[in-house]
Design a protein around this motif. Sequence first.
Motif, PDB file in Angstrom:
ATOM      1  N   ILE A 197       3.948 -29.801  -0.417  1.00 45.69           N
ATOM      2  CA  ILE A 197       4.433 -30.757   0.574  1.00 45.69           C
ATOM      3  C   ILE A 197       5.888 -30.489   0.928  1.00 45.69           C
ATOM      4  CG2 ILE A 197       4.972 -33.194   0.870  1.00 45.69           C
ATOM      5  CD1 ILE A 197       2.264 -33.799   0.191  1.00 45.69           C
ATOM      6  N   VAL A 198       6.700 -30.184  -0.069  1.00 48.69           N
ATOM      7  CA  VAL A 198       8.103 -29.888   0.231  1.00 48.69           C
ATOM      8  C   VAL A 198       8.189 -28.635   1.095  1.00 48.69           C
ATOM      9  CG1 VAL A 198      10.277 -29.138  -0.781  1.00 48.69           C
ATOM     10  CG2 VAL A 198       9.092 -31.106  -1.724  1.00 48.69           C
ATOM     11  N   LEU A 204       6.054 -27.647   3.176  1.00 50.86           N
ATOM     12  CA  LEU A 204       5.652 -28.028   4.538  1.00 50.86           C
ATOM     13  C   LEU A 204       6.763 -28.800   5.253  1.00 50.86           C
ATOM     14  CD1 LEU A 204       1.938 -28.949   3.870  1.00 50.86           C
ATOM     15  CD2 LEU A 204       2.765 -27.156   5.378  1.00 50.86           C
ATOM     16  N   THR A 205       7.460 -29.670   4.536  1.00 48.17           N
ATOM     17  CA  THR A 205       8.537 -30.402   5.204  1.00 48.17           C
ATOM     18  C   THR A 205       9.633 -29.434   5.646  1.00 48.17           C
ATOM     19  OG1 THR A 205       9.707 -30.822   3.147  1.00 48.17           O
ATOM     20  CG2 THR A 205       8.220 -32.541   3.888  1.00 48.17           C
ATOM     21  N   TRP A 224      14.584 -31.676   6.045  1.00 49.02           N
ATOM     22  CA  TRP A 224      13.358 -31.803   5.246  1.00 49.02           C
ATOM     23  C   TRP A 224      13.479 -32.899   4.206  1.00 49.02           C
ATOM     24  CZ3 TRP A 224      13.224 -31.227   0.008  1.00 49.02           C
ATOM     25  CH2 TRP A 224      14.307 -30.557  -0.589  1.00 49.02           C
ATOM     26  N   MET A 228      12.304 -36.389   4.789  1.00 53.51           N
ATOM     27  CA  MET A 228      10.877 -36.687   4.934  1.00 53.51           C
ATOM     28  C   MET A 228      10.241 -37.105   3.617  1.00 53.51           C
ATOM     29  SD  MET A 228       9.888 -33.648   7.534  1.00 53.51           S
ATOM     30  CE  MET A 228       8.441 -34.385   8.251  1.00 53.51           C
ATOM     31  N   LEU A 229      11.008 -37.078   2.544  1.00 49.13           N
ATOM     32  CA  LEU A 229      10.413 -37.399   1.243  1.00 49.13           C
ATOM     33  C   LEU A 229       9.974 -38.849   1.172  1.00 49.13           C
ATOM     34  CD1 LEU A 229      12.887 -35.366  -0.922  1.00 49.13           C
ATOM     35  CD2 LEU A 229      10.503 -34.844  -0.467  1.00 49.13           C
ATOM     36  N   VAL A 247       6.750 -39.078   2.721  1.00 50.04           N
ATOM     37  CA  VAL A 247       5.656 -38.622   1.863  1.00 50.04           C
ATOM     38  C   VAL A 247       5.188 -39.778   0.995  1.00 50.04           C
ATOM     39  CG1 VAL A 247       4.973 -37.015   0.064  1.00 50.04           C
ATOM     40  CG2 VAL A 247       6.565 -36.286   1.831  1.00 50.04           C
ATOM     41  N   LEU A 262      11.535 -37.921  -6.136  1.00 48.67           N
ATOM     42  CA  LEU A 262      12.288 -36.907  -5.403  1.00 48.67           C
ATOM     43  C   LEU A 262      13.130 -37.553  -4.295  1.00 48.67           C
ATOM     44  CD1 LEU A 262      12.071 -34.023  -6.243  1.00 48.67           C
ATOM     45  CD2 LEU A 262      10.617 -33.564  -4.292  1.00 48.67           C
ATOM     46  N   PHE A 282       2.482 -35.472  10.399  1.00 45.06           N
ATOM     47  CA  PHE A 282       2.845 -35.268   9.007  1.00 45.06           C
ATOM     48  C   PHE A 282       1.963 -36.100   8.076  1.00 45.06           C
ATOM     49  CE2 PHE A 282       6.008 -35.748   5.440  1.00 45.06           C
ATOM     50  CZ  PHE A 282       5.769 -34.473   4.960  1.00 45.06           C
ATOM     51  N   ILE A 332      -0.958 -34.178   7.350  1.00 40.31           N
ATOM     52  CA  ILE A 332      -0.681 -33.067   6.439  1.00 40.31           C
ATOM     53  C   ILE A 332      -0.684 -33.558   4.995  1.00 40.31           C
ATOM     54  CG2 ILE A 332       1.133 -31.500   5.697  1.00 40.31           C
ATOM     55  CD1 ILE A 332       1.745 -30.982   8.590  1.00 40.31           C
ATOM     56  N   VAL A 333      -0.008 -34.685   4.764  1.00 42.48           N
ATOM     57  CA  VAL A 333       0.016 -35.234   3.403  1.00 42.48           C
ATOM     58  C   VAL A 333      -1.401 -35.597   2.960  1.00 42.48           C
ATOM     59  CG1 VAL A 333       0.838 -37.141   1.984  1.00 42.48           C
ATOM     60  CG2 VAL A 333       2.367 -36.079   3.626  1.00 42.48           C
ATOM     61  N   VAL A 335      -3.273 -32.444   2.042  1.00 45.38           N
ATOM     62  CA  VAL A 335      -2.936 -31.857   0.746  1.00 45.38           C
ATOM     63  C   VAL A 335      -3.592 -32.661  -0.379  1.00 45.38           C
ATOM     64  CG1 VAL A 335      -1.059 -31.386  -0.857  1.00 45.38           C
ATOM     65  CG2 VAL A 335      -0.800 -30.827   1.548  1.00 45.38           C
TER      66      VAL A 335
END
Lengths: 271, 568
Positions: free
Chosen positions: A259-260, A262-263, B56, B59-60, B63, B140, B281, B284-285, B288
């Motif tokens: 995921i990281v 991808l970000t 980036w 965006m955590l 997530v 994170l 996004f 995407i999450v 995964v």
Amino acid sequence: MSSAAQKKSRRRSTRTGRRHPLATVALIAIGLLFTGGAYALFNSTSSGTEAVAASQDQVDRGSKLFSANCATCHGMNLQGTSAGPSLLGVGAAAVDFQVGTGRMPLQNTGPQAPEKPAQFTTEDTAALAAYVASIAPGPGLPEAEYLDGGGDATHGAELFRINCAMCHNVAGAGGALTEGKYAPSLTGVSAKHIYEAMVTGPQNMPVFNDANLTPEDKRDIITSLKYLEDNPSPGGIELGNLGPVAEGLFLWIFGLGTIVALTVWLTARSN
Amino acid sequence: MTTTTPETPTSTVQPGQVQPGTQGGAVGAISNYLDERTSISAVVKEFGRKIFPDHWSFMLGEVALYSFVVILISGSFLTFFFQASMAEVVYNGSYVPLKGLEMSAAMNSSLDISFDVRGGLLMRQVHHWAALLFIASIVLHMLRIYFTGAFRKPRELNWVIGFLLFVLAMGEGFTGYSLPDDLLSGNGLRIIDGLLKGIPVIGTWISYLLFGGEFPGTQIIGRLYTLHILLLPAIVVALIALHLVFVVVHKHTQYPGPGKTNNNVVGYPILPVYAAKAGGFFFIVFGVIMLMAAFFTINPIWNYGPYDPSPVSAGTQPDWYIGFADGALRLIPPGWEWTLGNYTFSLNVFLPVVVLGLFIVAVLLYPFFEGWVTGDKREHHLLDRPRNAPTRTAIGAAGITFYCGLFFAASSDLIATHFKMAMEHVIHILQFTTVIGPFIAFFIAKRICLALQKKDREIALHGFESGRIVRLPGGEYIEVHHQLDAYERWKLVSFNDYQPLMLRPNDRGEIKTSQRLRAAVSRWFFEDRIAPVTRTELEAAHSHGDHGDHGVVEAKDEAMGGAPHIRS
Ligand code: HEM
């Protein structure tokens, strides 16, 4: 309340598979009473010693192999030395297990004799076992009927959780003991070696004799272990059956890592 | 990459350039209908104009948000089939090695979900993997907030909300983990029971209260279920909403860079660019998580079997996020127990609880602590690069080391078997890591930060070495230095520079102890520092052009330099 009582009774019923404290005492008493030939007789009736008597040829061959490979540590007469314990009365099962899983002959001293590729052919192993058993009898090789994996997997799995999981992990993935010793993973171990391990209790493993676990119980345990081995997890790749630690590691490295990545990719400037 | 709203580094993106959505057709009619009755378009417009910077690490939090959505969806599915009851039933489902065994209805229904409900196992695995991802991404996210100083005024309260979410998420995870009533989770509950009983005086009562009698009782699963699907999620949803409102109200922070100041936000407007990206996004999450759930087993309860207080398995661990607590119990030296008359004081259980409690509270209060130390009442919308706040970064490194020591201790047995070490050695190494390690980590991290700052400073003043040696007409050799352009240099020279607070007597001419304390902490915080390059320094450096002398221009502050300092 009733369900609590049920639970209690269930607990008691599962206890039957366990060693009763008096059983040990009784067993020692019996052992003291019936020594020598009587012991052999006792053993052959309860533990299922291979009926076929070993031929003299086999014993002779085993004797030679033993003096050449084992006597330095275990003594010419199996009496033991400072480098290895006495093998009097360990029986064919112990030799077959130790030599068949490559633990013996021991190569270098460590906290625990490790498994390694077997050093002897099947015939040589059988000869060694026959020789050791001929000097002083002990638990014999298991009979094929207990090794077929046709027992009751439910019962076996329950016995395994009660008697073995504390060292070997519920899924038989192995676990750590103190001082660098460990209970190894049980996947890929043959039914015969599982049976022999229970009967002889190698190194830090307790002996599960027939009073603790009847041969049928042992058969059930083997059945459940083989079931696990033959039926891969319905959930997909097992991550070593190591439980939440493996899952957590996988999540951080693969899951969050992906995921990281991808970000980073999503926010990367196109220039 | 979406490039519909080109972003130029020199000017901030003007809000209001957003194309409104297509107006014609049914969509237009419906939106018109809604708008005439709710005036929602004003809100959407206002919200849509919000700028969200692009990095980036920003965006955590998303997530975490998206994995929470996945948790809600998969969890709702599971509630259709799960029975939160400890009544004993006989398992009669399709998993052979458990057939005919007595177990609680909870375990029975979990097995049914796994083997007899279509898609059930996948949903169980989605739910569990998503939960692990949720908490990992929160951690994170939190580290990102910490190391960039995003918690400074005005965002301290959002840090507190986030912190509550973190604790609640762990609570959600633990209650969920316990629901199937399998052997593994039962052992986990047993540990909780032990922890509770370790609390002096009232421990036993609390344990009886929670379990509705003696452990395990017949109540606990039902109670955990209520917490897990009702109370905790409701609080989490409410707090997430508040958290996001705060993000909008405060506007998002940004990294220092050309054109980015404390008074603007550079990035894409939420509508349409950012929303489109974010929507994508989410999938995407989701994807995964789905991949993990489809291909990797998680929590194979059928291996563990039903809970029964007598067997304990080797390799019993909690899910990773509770690992630090389990690890603390493993690291505490054995035998720290005293009996006094009829009472046993189990310090070996209680002490870890206290230490962890203090650690957690320290995390909660850090923003307020730092605010007090710096005495800085300004608003901060520009993030710090971690190197530019060396002491904070070093404290963070120490905290991570402490946490990791505990965390890895939870897998000490697996470390021992997999790296062929004695259990005792593993424990001793981890005890060292947990107790002494943080000090070492602090020292190293701080030195690294200062060294990086020094390097930045030198590059800002003298450019970087090009490796090209030129011989001047006079015979002198010099190495050509490339100068940075103004954009690149901006990043290196613009950061906050704090100096230790001075002790000044107050109006009545006295110095209070609290002030002394504050000055001492402030000195410890800021005694080692590299001052940012000033305009005069820059001009001085550049007025005599590229010169061969590229020694470090030391900051005026004497305290900097390579030698270790003794801190008071
Ligand atoms: C349920 C868990 C959480 C969710 C869903 C969540 C979600 C988000 C989102 C989407 C953002 C904006 C994007 C970003 O900066 O990443 C954000 C910002 C923020 N979060 Fe969280 N978060 C959670 C937990 C936490 C925790 C545990 C903390 C710290 C203790 C925290 C502190 C903050 C702060 C201070 C901001 C503002 C950051 C800035 O403006 O730079 N959050 N959060």
